[in-house]
Design a protein around this motif. Sequence first.
Motif, PDB file in Angstrom:
ATOM      1  N   THR A 153       5.109  -4.164   7.372  1.00 41.92           N
ATOM      2  CA  THR A 153       5.142  -2.720   7.225  1.00 41.92           C
ATOM      3  C   THR A 153       6.546  -2.322   6.777  1.00 41.92           C
ATOM      4  O   THR A 153       7.383  -3.178   6.494  1.00 41.92           O
ATOM      5  N   TRP A 155       0.336  -8.746   2.713  1.00 44.44           N
ATOM      6  CA  TRP A 155      -0.095  -7.351   2.601  1.00 44.44           C
ATOM      7  C   TRP A 155       0.805  -6.460   3.440  1.00 44.44           C
ATOM      8  O   TRP A 155       0.948  -6.666   4.641  1.00 44.44           O
ATOM      9  N   GLN A 156       1.420  -5.494   2.779  1.00 48.84           N
ATOM     10  CA  GLN A 156       2.267  -4.542   3.483  1.00 48.84           C
ATOM     11  C   GLN A 156       1.661  -3.140   3.407  1.00 48.84           C
ATOM     12  O   GLN A 156       1.239  -2.693   2.343  1.00 48.84           O
ATOM     13  N   VAL A 157       1.625  -2.463   4.543  1.00 48.87           N
ATOM     14  CA  VAL A 157       1.237  -1.055   4.607  1.00 48.87           C
ATOM     15  C   VAL A 157       2.491  -0.276   4.977  1.00 48.87           C
ATOM     16  O   VAL A 157       3.015  -0.408   6.073  1.00 48.87           O
ATOM     17  N   HIS A 175       0.845  -1.203   0.000  1.00 50.26           N
ATOM     18  CA  HIS A 175       0.000   0.000   0.000  1.00 50.26           C
ATOM     19  C   HIS A 175       0.874   1.244   0.000  1.00 50.26           C
ATOM     20  O   HIS A 175       1.672   1.459   0.909  1.00 50.26           O
ATOM     21  N   LEU A 228      -8.226   0.835   4.590  1.00 45.74           N
ATOM     22  CA  LEU A 228      -7.344  -0.309   4.784  1.00 45.74           C
ATOM     23  C   LEU A 228      -8.151  -1.582   5.030  1.00 45.74           C
ATOM     24  O   LEU A 228      -7.797  -2.660   4.543  1.00 45.74           O
ATOM     25  N   ALA A 268      -2.266  -0.624  10.675  1.00 44.92           N
ATOM     26  CA  ALA A 268      -1.934  -1.837   9.921  1.00 44.92           C
ATOM     27  C   ALA A 268      -2.002  -3.064  10.825  1.00 44.92           C
ATOM     28  O   ALA A 268      -2.548  -4.107  10.440  1.00 44.92           O
ATOM     29  N   LYS A 314      -7.972  -5.203   3.110  1.00 46.28           N
ATOM     30  CA  LYS A 314      -7.743  -6.450   3.831  1.00 46.28           C
ATOM     31  C   LYS A 314      -8.822  -7.485   3.522  1.00 46.28           C
ATOM     32  O   LYS A 314      -8.536  -8.658   3.272  1.00 46.28           O
ATOM     33  N   ALA A 344      -2.483  -6.422   8.846  1.00 47.99           N
ATOM     34  CA  ALA A 344      -1.449  -6.438   7.808  1.00 47.99           C
ATOM     35  C   ALA A 344      -0.346  -7.412   8.198  1.00 47.99           C
ATOM     36  O   ALA A 344      -0.112  -7.684   9.377  1.00 47.99           O
ATOM     37  N   THR A 398       0.205   4.782  11.400  1.00 49.98           N
ATOM     38  CA  THR A 398       0.096   3.883  10.250  1.00 49.98           C
ATOM     39  C   THR A 398       0.373   2.444  10.659  1.00 49.98           C
ATOM     40  O   THR A 398      -0.369   1.524  10.294  1.00 49.98           O
ATOM     41  N   ILE A 425      -4.829   6.736   3.641  1.00 56.19           N
ATOM     42  CA  ILE A 425      -4.863   5.778   4.737  1.00 56.19           C
ATOM     43  C   ILE A 425      -5.946   6.187   5.731  1.00 56.19           C
ATOM     44  O   ILE A 425      -5.880   7.247   6.349  1.00 56.19           O
ATOM     45  N   TYR A 475      -8.801   3.846   8.498  1.00 56.11           N
ATOM     46  CA  TYR A 475      -9.118   2.507   8.974  1.00 56.11           C
ATOM     47  C   TYR A 475     -10.025   1.795   7.980  1.00 56.11           C
ATOM     48  O   TYR A 475      -9.820   0.628   7.635  1.00 56.11           O
TER      49      TYR A 475
END
Length: 603
Positions: free
Chosen positions: A357, A332-334, A288, A319, A349, A323, A354, A345, A314, A316
Amino acid sequence: MKKKVLLAPLDPVHDIGLKMIKRGLEQNGHDTLLMPPDYSQEEIIKAIVDNDVDVVLISRTLGYGVAEILGKFIDLAEAAGIRDKVKIGIGGMAIRPELAAELGFDAGFGPGTTVEEAVAFVEGREYVPSESGIKQNKKDITQGYDYSFRNKRIEKLLDTIVDGILDYTSNKTSTAILRAELRRQILDSTDESEKQKLRQEYARYCDDVVKSFYEAGKYREKTRPLTKDEVKALRGYVDDVNFRMNPIKLQHTDKNPAVFIQYGTGCPFMDIAHIKSCEAWGADGVVHFDPSWGARTEGFLEGYITHEEDGSIITYENLKSIKESLAPYTLWQVRAHRGLNTPETVLLAGKIGADLTKINIAYGSLSGGTDPSRLTVDAVAAIKYAAEFGMPFDVVTNEELSGVPAFKAFAGMLIVSKLGLRLGGKPILQPLFCYSPEVMINGQMVDNYVDFNAAKIYCLRNIVNAPIWCGAPIGFLTQTEDRVQSSMMTALHASLASSLGVDAISIASSDEAFSKGPITAASRIDTLRATQASFRFFGHADITPTENAKKWAAEMEEGIEKVLEAVAKKGNFVDALYQGLLGSREDGAYPGRAGRNTVISKS
């Protein structure tokens, strides 16, 4: 029940597909007779009669005259009195099931037909495709690494520097950290009146743009909420795609790395459409990207929000929608490495689930625009959140794009990695595979793109036993606006990364660097298919760098040690950032200004 099967190509030369099917049939206990490719239709009909076969499989690769030729074959079979006794199937590049049925065949098999499908037809049973592509397992990039340091001198220097960072941040906080804890309380509360009070307090620590959202319901320019109908349509789209999707697999061998794509179109609906396309074509993970303006804004908005600029906002809700759309095996990376909302953040995540990160103080404060002191304080809190939620984080070295030499970039990466280990996190090293300003100036890639990229991996492996994720993306600045060239460069870099044993790679779409507008799903598939083809091409074979790779790796390691010595001698990591020890103005690195003079003393 054993069948007698005759296989015959109605082409001058093409019979490879039938030979593969013949092997599959024999492995399943059937008797087979393969005709040569130059037999006439009359000769094939005679062979069917003489050998009293049960099933006939005909192939036709060439497309010219296909209807007339195949229609004649069925007419001859009927004239010979075998049409009602023998089951006849037709396959090949020129064949579609509809055409086969129209011409009187019992089945038609087009491009992509598997041997198993042909065997099922012979045995008179329904073909059930393998679902192995869907049953992928989510990969753990950090598995098998103990983070032991082979270069003890470097480890000692890193420990000294990390001690200084922890001492520097021990009595400091920031509005970002305060907001993160308020966000946690908002998410955990079930009382709406309490949530509203918390939002009012949250707004106190935001800048005017975000504060006006909480106080007056005003959205940022070029930003709007999604309607209820849009959100409903998005959920319907995801359900429909998930029902129909049967993903392919990119990796050909176990040593091939996980493959990530990056998204950030600005629109959650478009993001998810791109993600689902990439999942279908084999992507193992998605990253992301937040908006550029978001990194310089104090505070987050709320709700399902879209906007007209780069990166995806970004919140909630945004995201969470991402998800909920992901396949269960998709990583999944934020990313949270460069802005004024880094702690929040990572908290968001983690709360949403997530897997990964991204945090790097050196890059975020020297090329990402954030004040070094502010980001150092925020990053310590962010790493603690990452450890709390069990999210490994990569430590990107994109400052090379500014011209910072690899040894300086790696020194910063290793400092943040060691800091992460001290705080209970799992860092992932992310050297950039690219044609960076450094090599443009110093000429390490005049001959090839292999040696200097290989040197980076050799160097890091010599220092520490840690996972490596090359990015971001690989091949950047070697690509042009030509989609074929761009895809090829991505594939070659992917093969090199695989040959060097890295754990993951990030790839761009074939039009990403030069899109001059929206990135298309087709261009994403370009590079995914090219990467898959390159993995298949090399298999377990390797790319062999020249001796320059080891030479440059040793020089790089020596340079890293000297930089760390200078930072340790300085005694203050933040001052080292301001003064250019980890990337100077001459290198193209400038200490960021966003958030300057906003660090708060706890005492």
